[in-house]
Design a protein around this motif. Structure first.
Motif, PDB file in Angstrom:
ATOM      1  N   LEU A  13       3.178   4.684   4.013  1.00 10.92           N
ATOM      2  CA  LEU A  13       4.359   5.261   3.372  1.00 10.92           C
ATOM      3  C   LEU A  13       5.613   5.021   4.202  1.00 10.92           C
ATOM      4  CD1 LEU A  13       2.896   8.653   2.069  1.00 10.92           C
ATOM      5  CD2 LEU A  13       4.049   6.932   0.655  1.00 10.92           C
ATOM      6  N   TYR A  14       5.504   5.179   5.497  1.00  8.12           N
ATOM      7  CA  TYR A  14       6.633   4.943   6.390  1.00  8.12           C
ATOM      8  C   TYR A  14       7.095   3.490   6.298  1.00  8.12           C
ATOM      9  CZ  TYR A  14       9.365   4.815  10.750  1.00  8.12           C
ATOM     10  OH  TYR A  14      10.361   4.662  11.689  1.00  8.12           O
ATOM     11  N   ALA A  15       6.147   2.571   6.288  1.00 10.75           N
ATOM     12  CA  ALA A  15       6.493   1.155   6.190  1.00 10.75           C
ATOM     13  C   ALA A  15       7.233   0.863   4.887  1.00 10.75           C
ATOM     14  CB  ALA A  15       5.224   0.306   6.289  1.00 10.75           C
ATOM     15  N   TYR A  16       6.778   1.473   3.802  1.00 10.59           N
ATOM     16  CA  TYR A  16       7.427   1.242   2.510  1.00 10.59           C
ATOM     17  C   TYR A  16       8.854   1.781   2.497  1.00 10.59           C
ATOM     18  CZ  TYR A  16       8.732   2.068  -2.335  1.00 10.59           C
ATOM     19  OH  TYR A  16       9.432   2.124  -3.524  1.00 10.59           O
ATOM     20  N   PHE A  17       9.025   3.036   2.913  1.00 16.49           N
ATOM     21  CA  PHE A  17      10.354   3.633   2.839  1.00 16.49           C
ATOM     22  C   PHE A  17      11.335   2.982   3.815  1.00 16.49           C
ATOM     23  CE2 PHE A  17       8.214   7.098   0.565  1.00 16.49           C
ATOM     24  CZ  PHE A  17       9.147   7.322  -0.433  1.00 16.49           C
ATOM     25  N   MET A  18      10.850   2.506   4.930  1.00 17.13           N
ATOM     26  CA  MET A  18      11.760   1.919   5.913  1.00 17.13           C
ATOM     27  C   MET A  18      12.062   0.447   5.657  1.00 17.13           C
ATOM     28  SD  MET A  18      12.893   4.158   7.866  1.00 17.13           S
ATOM     29  CE  MET A  18      12.624   5.805   8.502  1.00 17.13           C
ATOM     30  N   HIS A  19      11.163  -0.246   4.989  1.00 19.45           N
ATOM     31  CA  HIS A  19      11.316  -1.698   4.876  1.00 19.45           C
ATOM     32  C   HIS A  19      11.441  -2.210   3.443  1.00 19.45           C
ATOM     33  CE1 HIS A  19      10.539  -2.275   9.163  1.00 19.45           C
ATOM     34  NE2 HIS A  19       9.544  -1.408   9.044  1.00 19.45           N
ATOM     35  N   ASP A  20      11.224  -1.351   2.442  1.00 20.05           N
ATOM     36  CA  ASP A  20      11.285  -1.865   1.074  1.00 20.05           C
ATOM     37  C   ASP A  20      12.194  -1.041   0.167  1.00 20.05           C
ATOM     38  OD1 ASP A  20      10.312  -4.044  -0.492  1.00 20.05           O
ATOM     39  OD2 ASP A  20       9.113  -2.644  -1.659  1.00 20.05           O
ATOM     40  N   LEU A  31       1.384   7.423  -6.164  1.00 24.65           N
ATOM     41  CA  LEU A  31       0.368   8.476  -6.196  1.00 24.65           C
ATOM     42  C   LEU A  31       0.995   9.835  -5.893  1.00 24.65           C
ATOM     43  CD1 LEU A  31      -2.627   6.873  -4.230  1.00 24.65           C
ATOM     44  CD2 LEU A  31      -2.420   7.132  -6.701  1.00 24.65           C
ATOM     45  N   SER A  32       1.925   9.844  -4.940  1.00 22.98           N
ATOM     46  CA  SER A  32       2.548  11.088  -4.491  1.00 22.98           C
ATOM     47  C   SER A  32       3.721  11.506  -5.364  1.00 22.98           C
ATOM     48  CB  SER A  32       3.021  10.927  -3.041  1.00 22.98           C
ATOM     49  OG  SER A  32       1.968  10.508  -2.200  1.00 22.98           O
ATOM     50  N   ASP A  33       4.112  10.638  -6.294  1.00 20.68           N
ATOM     51  CA  ASP A  33       5.207  10.917  -7.226  1.00 20.68           C
ATOM     52  C   ASP A  33       6.495  11.290  -6.499  1.00 20.68           C
ATOM     53  OD1 ASP A  33       6.344  10.980  -9.697  1.00 20.68           O
ATOM     54  OD2 ASP A  33       5.544  12.932 -10.295  1.00 20.68           O
ATOM     55  N   CYS A  34       6.782  10.588  -5.417  1.00 17.32           N
ATOM     56  CA  CYS A  34       7.996  10.876  -4.640  1.00 17.32           C
ATOM     57  C   CYS A  34       9.260  10.702  -5.473  1.00 17.32           C
ATOM     58  CB  CYS A  34       8.070   9.964  -3.417  1.00 17.32           C
ATOM     59  SG  CYS A  34       6.604   9.982  -2.369  1.00 17.32           S
ATOM     60  N   VAL A  35       9.234   9.741  -6.382  1.00 18.17           N
ATOM     61  CA  VAL A  35      10.430   9.406  -7.145  1.00 18.17           C
ATOM     62  C   VAL A  35      10.842  10.537  -8.073  1.00 18.17           C
ATOM     63  CG1 VAL A  35       9.246   8.307  -9.103  1.00 18.17           C
ATOM     64  CG2 VAL A  35      11.516   7.505  -8.417  1.00 18.17           C
ATOM     65  N   ALA A  36       9.890  11.355  -8.527  1.00 18.20           N
ATOM     66  CA  ALA A  36      10.201  12.399  -9.506  1.00 18.20           C
ATOM     67  C   ALA A  36      11.157  13.444  -8.952  1.00 18.20           C
ATOM     68  CB  ALA A  36       8.916  13.070  -9.982  1.00 18.20           C
ATOM     69  N   CYS A  37      11.039  13.758  -7.674  1.00 18.91           N
ATOM     70  CA  CYS A  37      11.918  14.764  -7.076  1.00 18.91           C
ATOM     71  C   CYS A  37      13.104  14.158  -6.348  1.00 18.91           C
ATOM     72  CB  CYS A  37      11.129  15.649  -6.100  1.00 18.91           C
ATOM     73  SG  CYS A  37      10.014  16.806  -6.898  1.00 18.91           S
ATOM     74  N   HIS A  38      12.923  12.986  -5.764  1.00 18.73           N
ATOM     75  CA  HIS A  38      13.968  12.435  -4.903  1.00 18.73           C
ATOM     76  C   HIS A  38      14.864  11.423  -5.618  1.00 18.73           C
ATOM     77  CE1 HIS A  38      12.751  14.349  -1.130  1.00 18.73           C
ATOM     78  NE2 HIS A  38      11.515  14.220  -1.571  1.00 18.73           N
ATOM     79  N   SER A  39      14.735  11.348  -6.939  1.00 22.04           N
ATOM     80  CA  SER A  39      15.614  10.484  -7.722  1.00 22.04           C
ATOM     81  C   SER A  39      16.087  11.243  -8.956  1.00 22.04           C
ATOM     82  CB  SER A  39      14.881   9.204  -8.167  1.00 22.04           C
ATOM     83  OG  SER A  39      14.455   8.438  -7.066  1.00 22.04           O
ATOM     84  N   THR A  40      17.185  10.798  -9.518  1.00 18.66           N
ATOM     85  CA  THR A  40      17.696  11.349 -10.768  1.00 18.66           C
ATOM     86  C   THR A  40      17.918  10.206 -11.743  1.00 18.66           C
ATOM     87  OG1 THR A  40      19.986  11.196  -9.974  1.00 18.66           O
ATOM     88  CG2 THR A  40      18.838  13.297  -9.621  1.00 18.66           C
ATOM     89  N   PRO A  41      17.932  10.490 -13.049  1.00 19.77           N
ATOM     90  CA  PRO A  41      18.056   9.400 -14.031  1.00 19.77           C
ATOM     91  C   PRO A  41      19.265   8.498 -13.819  1.00 19.77           C
ATOM     92  CG  PRO A  41      17.392  11.421 -15.135  1.00 19.77           C
ATOM     93  CD  PRO A  41      17.702  11.790 -13.711  1.00 19.77           C
ATOM     94  N   LYS A  42      20.385   9.048 -13.365  1.00 15.89           N
ATOM     95  CA  LYS A  42      21.596   8.248 -13.201  1.00 15.89           C
ATOM     96  C   LYS A  42      21.868   7.877 -11.743  1.00 15.89           C
ATOM     97  CE  LYS A  42      23.854  10.161 -17.308  1.00 15.89           C
ATOM     98  NZ  LYS A  42      25.048  10.862 -17.854  1.00 15.89           N
ATOM     99  N   LYS A  98       0.835  -1.195   0.000  1.00 15.03           N
ATOM    100  CA  LYS A  98       0.000   0.000   0.000  1.00 15.03           C
ATOM    101  C   LYS A  98       0.872   1.249   0.000  1.00 15.03           C
ATOM    102  CE  LYS A  98      -3.520   2.453   2.716  1.00 15.03           C
ATOM    103  NZ  LYS A  98      -4.344   2.447   3.953  1.00 15.03           N
ATOM    104  N   GLY A  99       1.942   1.225   0.788  1.00 13.58           N
ATOM    105  CA  GLY A  99       2.854   2.355   0.833  1.00 13.58           C
ATOM    106  C   GLY A  99       3.543   2.603  -0.495  1.00 13.58           C
ATOM    107  N   GLU A 100       3.901   1.529  -1.183  1.00 12.43           N
ATOM    108  CA  GLU A 100       4.526   1.683  -2.503  1.00 12.43           C
ATOM    109  C   GLU A 100       3.558   2.348  -3.479  1.00 12.43           C
ATOM    110  OE1 GLU A 100       6.879  -0.971  -5.879  1.00 12.43           O
ATOM    111  OE2 GLU A 100       5.720  -1.979  -4.323  1.00 12.43           O
ATOM    112  N   TYR A 101       2.306   1.935  -3.440  1.00 13.36           N
ATOM    113  CA  TYR A 101       1.309   2.545  -4.318  1.00 13.36           C
ATOM    114  C   TYR A 101       1.118   4.019  -3.973  1.00 13.36           C
ATOM    115  CZ  TYR A 101      -3.136   3.441  -6.687  1.00 13.36           C
ATOM    116  OH  TYR A 101      -4.124   3.979  -7.484  1.00 13.36           O
ATOM    117  N   LEU A 102       1.102   4.329  -2.678  1.00 16.51           N
ATOM    118  CA  LEU A 102       0.958   5.723  -2.255  1.00 16.51           C
ATOM    119  C   LEU A 102       2.164   6.559  -2.689  1.00 16.51           C
ATOM    120  CD1 LEU A 102      -0.526   5.072   1.262  1.00 16.51           C
ATOM    121  CD2 LEU A 102      -1.588   6.523  -0.467  1.00 16.51           C
TER     122      LEU A 102
END
Length: 453
Positions: A142-149, A58-69, A51-55
């Motif tokens: 979300l906390y469960a996803y970021f801390m455990h996956d 939804l929140s598009d966390c990866v768009a700001c907190h990741s870069t292509p490389k 559920k946290g991964e899906y959220l």
């Protein structure tokens, strides 16, 4: 008289001291969290992590907190602000450089209140004014996803280049008091479950207002929910104009059906538009992964937001008289028409109607109708990013014309397009083209989808 003045001076000094102490106490306080009192220890279930991964999608966390490389969620993305450049932070569970030491309450405060583990205030480039609407259960997921996956990555955060004293963060506590609402979303009993789900996603996790709502002089969003007439009414941001998502028929989505909104968010295109600019990133990394039910909820909510006839003007109607001026004999007499026929008509059609859902129309498009011309200029200069749907990149894209056309030629062709076929956007100035040319770069021709694993 002297004694009286001395007493007044002392009183004023004491009053100022009390106010200063009060402000200092207020800005340094830690916002309360419902998770301050730990719940009984229990295992983190796989369902909660999923559920946290899906959220996170939804929140598009990866768009700001990741870069292509870079590695997923390790930060480093450079973001320009009116005050200077800031960098997205590492939100992997690394204990030294990430959020590995965050408790659930710490995570909640960062996510919904903009306060980091060490008490430092976050810049509202982190859309916590929207995430404040998330409910407790989704914060836990979300906390469960970021801390455990999410894999821990040891990567130090980059410092911003915002100069002193503008880089002092304590004033953000006062900014939050004035411009944010820390209460989670409350369902409206007069609306059905689908509408309320859509409002929760758009106003909260999707943080659509961060781009599509105009901002005030303090860089605050002028509205945080659909009850404000300026919420999602269109905004200029980082060289693009994010159009209205309200019922404006010219500059918004008033002519779109609910099904067409779903199609756009799921496939990146419909008969009205194709994603480009910042929306291409949002599609590639977020909206296409949403469930059909959630997309339907978003569409239901957006279609309930009324437009503003004063802002939007008379509804657009196609004006075919433009086509008579595009004959070989007459188009030389109209600035920009010759360039349009040579560079644009093969894809967008000589009549400006586009090629169905594959190549968008220019006639009646929001970017051709809006007074803000940034998107028209930017996409012409720099082209569009590749749309990647279901892991497959599209075979073509809007190419950049910065090396083929001068500032004046781009201004002329866009002025033609924005005044043709009933479009009301108006003329474009060559100096505005130059400004964007100097501070932007061509879109990558490589497909870019940021990975969460």
């Amino acid at each position: 008289m002297t004694i009286s003045r001395s007493k007044k001076a002392v009183a004023i000094f004491l009053l100022c001291l009390v106010v200063a102490v009060g402000v200092a106490t207020f800005v340094k306080r830690t916002p309360p969290s419902p998770f301050d009192v730990p719940s009984p220890a229990g295992g983190t279930s796989g369902d909660l992590i999923r559920k946290g991964e899906y959220l996170a999608r939804l929140s598009d966390c990866v768009a700001c907190h990741s870069t292509p490389k870079g590695k997923p969620f390790s930060g480093g993305l450079e973001m320009a602000t009116p005050l200077g450049v800031i960098f997205a932070t590492n939100i992997t569970p690394d204990v030294e450089t990430g959020i590995g030491r965050y408790s659930l309450a710490d995570f909640d405060r960062a996510l919904r209140h903009g306060v980091a583990h060490d008490g430092r205030r976050l810049y509202p480039a982190m859309p916590y004014p929207s995430y404040a609407k998330l409910n407790d259960e989704d914060v836990q997921a979300l906390y469960a996803y970021f801390m455990h996956d999410v894999s821990a990555v040891n990567q130090k955060n980059k410092e911003s280049d915002i100069p002193w004293p503008l880089n002092m963060r304590w004033p953000l506590a006062l900014w939050n008091t004035v411009f944010t609402d820390s209460q989670p979303y409350q369902p409206q009993p007069s609306r059905d479950a689908l509408w309320n789900r859509g409002a929760y996603l758009v106003e909260g996790a999707g943080h659509c207002g961060s781009c599509h709502t105009p901002r005030g002089v303090a860089m605050n969003e002028k509205g945080l929910d659909g009850g404000h007439p300026l919420y999602l009414s269109g905004a200029l941001l980082d060289g693009w104009y994010a159009p209205s998502l309200r019922g404006d028929r010219n500059i918004g989505i008033g002519r779109w059906s609910e099904a067409e909104i779903v199609q756009f968010l799921k496939t990146g295109r419909n008969n009205h538009a194709v994603v480009f600019g910042s929306m291409a990133d949002a599609f590639n990394n977020s909206t296409q992964f949403m469930s059909n039910e959630d997309l339907s909820a978003i569409a239901r909510y957006l279609k309930s937001l009324p437009g503003d006839p004063k802002r939007d003007g008379d509804p657009w109607q196609y004006d075919a008289s433009t086509n008579a001026f595009l004959t070989a004999e007459r188009r030389l007499s109209i600035r920009g028409a010759q360039t349009f026929m040579a560079k644009c008509s093969a894809c967008h059609g000589a009549d400006g109607r586009g090629q169905g859902q594959w190549i968008p129309p220019l006639a009646g498009s929001a970017s051709s109708m809006a007074k803000e011309d940034a998107s028209s200029i930017n996409v012409t200069l720099n082209g569009s990013a590749r749309v990647v749907a279901d892991g497959v990149a599209d075979g073509y894209r809007m190419p950049p014309f910065r090396n083929q056309l001068s500032d004046a030629e781009i201004a002329d062709v866009l002025s033609f397009v924005r005044t043709a076929w009933g479009n009301k956007g108006g003329e474009v100035k060559s100096e505005d083209v130059k400004k964007l040319r100097d501070r932007t770069n061509p879109a990558s021709s490589n497909p870019i989808v940021l990975q969460m694993r």
